[in-house]
Enzyme design. Structure first.
Site, PDB file in Angstrom:
ATOM      1  N   ASP A 234      -1.212  -7.429 -34.676  1.00  0.00           N
ATOM      2  CA  ASP A 234      -1.522  -8.476 -35.203  1.00  0.00           C
ATOM      3  C   ASP A 234      -1.589  -9.540 -34.564  1.00  0.00           C
ATOM      4  O   ASP A 234      -1.907  -9.396 -33.269  1.00  0.00           O
ATOM      5  CB  ASP A 234       0.155  -9.126 -36.425  1.00  0.00           C
ATOM      6  CG  ASP A 234      -0.687 -10.697 -37.004  1.00  0.00           C
ATOM      7  OD1 ASP A 234      -1.306 -11.128 -37.104  1.00  0.00           O
ATOM      8  OD2 ASP A 234      -0.095 -10.882 -38.049  1.00  0.00           O
ATOM      9  N   HIS A 257      -4.681  -9.129 -33.157  1.00  0.00           N
ATOM     10  CA  HIS A 257      -5.871  -9.649 -33.997  1.00  0.00           C
ATOM     11  C   HIS A 257      -6.139 -10.861 -32.727  1.00  0.00           C
ATOM     12  O   HIS A 257      -7.038 -11.832 -33.307  1.00  0.00           O
ATOM     13  CB  HIS A 257      -5.362 -10.195 -35.117  1.00  0.00           C
ATOM     14  CG  HIS A 257      -5.060  -9.416 -36.245  1.00  0.00           C
ATOM     15  ND1 HIS A 257      -4.434  -9.922 -37.125  1.00  0.00           N
ATOM     16  CD2 HIS A 257      -5.176  -8.085 -36.062  1.00  0.00           C
ATOM     17  CE1 HIS A 257      -4.443  -8.718 -37.903  1.00  0.00           C
ATOM     18  NE2 HIS A 257      -4.721  -7.589 -37.710  1.00  0.00           N
TER      19      HIS A 257
END
Ligand SMILES: *[C@@H]1O[C@H](CO)[C@@H](O)[C@H](O)[C@H]1NC(C)=O
Ligand SMILES: *[C@@H]1O[C@H](CO)[C@@H](O)[C@H](O)[C@H]1NC(C)=O
Ligand SMILES: *[C@@H]1O[C@H](CO)[C@@H](O)[C@H](O)[C@H]1NC(C)=O
Length: 411
Positions: A234, A257
């Site tokens: 993430d 991310h």
């Protein structure tokens, strides 16, 4: 004569003790508390939690400049979720992790959903966590339902997977040198802390592990994060509401991310983030690089955010402002109001994009204001393939920018 000398000696000795205690220094020396001396085995099997708690409490109760709790090298320690609370008496409480530390391997051994974190530090001013050791979250048993955590059995009990290292109200925090991997959820969570220095840390989790943010920041200010590697499933770093004055430099991110401001304004929340400086970072095969994400219907602002000297290696969404952010699992109907996005600059970007739409400025009807781009040179990871930018309601100006961003005035 001899007796006289002895008396004089004791008097001055007493005087030293008295002075030291009045000043609150000196007579309690700085010490190191080895968890092995408090009953830890470090055999990779037995539960060493109580030994760590005992050593921590002892160090925390002792005044001085710096009191240290040691996890010695060459050992494997096993811990259950723990709360480690201050205030402590020394100026600095140091946890030196040179051995390896592991979380429980199964959800059951974590006491299911009871604990929010493995090591939950609270109210410890001047905490230092450093060393060459690895803190292993053994999170894979929590990741079983990768597509949608809301539907996993764990969240049906009303809880999310735990974080690995959680710092709540720990002012003047210093994290240095540690490695951390495979957290059930976020690896390092900074919440309500002022004055945080993070350097030379190494965080890893598989690219497909859900919600394994590297560093999560909320309600915190005066942070300096540098010279670190973060590759997870993430956000490498997520900067959430209530955060300001954050410097991030020389961080290598990927997979992951990206470095994200947000998400902000979820469920109508008023969130404020300002003064974020990201400098000299590299994004390798990340889903996004420089990102701001806000939900529709929120309030507050994200402003004075600067991304400088960014290197992209096959990055997805190298530059993205998304004011209509919707986390895949939820239904997000249009809503009035928005977190205001202004004074954001992207300067000195170079490298390759893995997606054709390399720049996304997708703002709500309210618009994003004073978005600045300069010396942005992004090319496709596929040689010769043209790239494009998307603009919705974005205002500002640009110097040299490739691909061209038509909505920004040329300066
Ligand atoms: C998760 O739950 C939501 C709401 O209950 C449902 O709409 C969705 O289909 C579920 N997703 C999966 C992957 O089961
Ligand atoms: C962030 O960088 C600025 C500019 O170099 C500096 O003035 C400021 O003190 C830094 N803040 C922190 C928390 O390190
Ligand atoms: C942009 O980057 C490409 C690829 O590295 C390079 O060939 C080109 O000269 C650069 N353009 C400018 C204006 O710097």
């Amino acid at each position: 004569m001899v007796m006289y000398m002895a008396t004089l000696h004791s008097v001055s000795f007493l005087f030293v003790i008295a002075t030291s205690s009045i000043l609150g220094i000196g007579y309690c020396q700085d010490s190191s508390y080895n968890v092995l001396d408090f009953g830890a085995t470090g055999d990779g099997n037995a539960d060493d939690s109580q030994a760590f708690v005992a050593a921590f409490r002892k160090a925390c109760r002792t005044p001085g400049t710096i009191q240290t709790v040691n996890f010695p090298p060459g050992k494997a320690f096993s811990l259950k979720p723990l709360t480690l609370e201050g205030p402590c008496k020394a100026n600095n409480l140091q946890v030196q992790v040179d051995g390896n530390v592991a979380a429980p391997a199964t959800v059951g051994e974590w006491r299911g959903c009871e604990a929010g974190c493995l090591l939950c530090f609270q109210n410890v001013n001047g905490l230092i966590l450093k060393g060459a050791g690895l803190i292993d979250g053994k999170g894979s048993s929590w990741w079983s339902s990768k597509s949608n955590l809301i539907n996993t059995t764990h969240e049906e009990d009303g809880c999310a997977p735990p974080a690995l290292l959680h710092f709540h109200k720990c002012d003047n925090l210093n994290l240095h040198g540690i490695a951390s991997k495979d957290s059930p959820r976020g690896h390092v969570v900074i919440h309500g802390c002022t004055g945080v220095r993070i350097s030379n840390i190494h965080i890893t989790a598989p690219e497909d592990s859900p919600n394994t943010d590297g560093i999560d920041i909320a309600f915190s200010s005066q942070l300096d994060i540098r010279n670190s590697f973060i590759g997870t499933g993430d956000d490498c770093i997520a900067i959430k509401g209530g955060s300001s004055f954050i410097n991030i430099s020389n961080v290598a991110c990927g997979p992951g991310h990206g470095i994200s401001v947000g998400s902000l304004g979820e469920k109508g929340a008023e969130d404020r983030v300002q003064q974020v400086h990201v400098q000299g970072c590299t994004f390798t095969k990340t889903q996004n690089a420089a990102r701001i994400k806000t939900w529709m219907g929120g309030a507050g602002y994200a402003r004075s955010i600067f991304f400088n000297q960014i290197t992209l290696i096959e990055s997805g969404n190298p530059i993205i402002i998304d004011q209509k952010y919707c986390d895949g699992g939820n239904h997000c109907p249009p809503a009035a109001g928005a977190v205001k996005v202004s004074d954001v600059s992207f300067r000195g970007f170079h490298g390759t994009s893995a997606v054709e739409q390399a720049i996304t400025l997708d703002c709500s009807d309210l618009g994003c204001t004073n978005i600045v781009m300069d010396r942005v040179n992004i090319t496709s990871a596929v040689p010769g393939k043209p790239l494009r930018a998307l603009c919705n309601n974005a205002n500002g100006k640009s110097g040299f920018t490739a691909p061209d961003v038509p909505c920004l005035a040329k300066k």
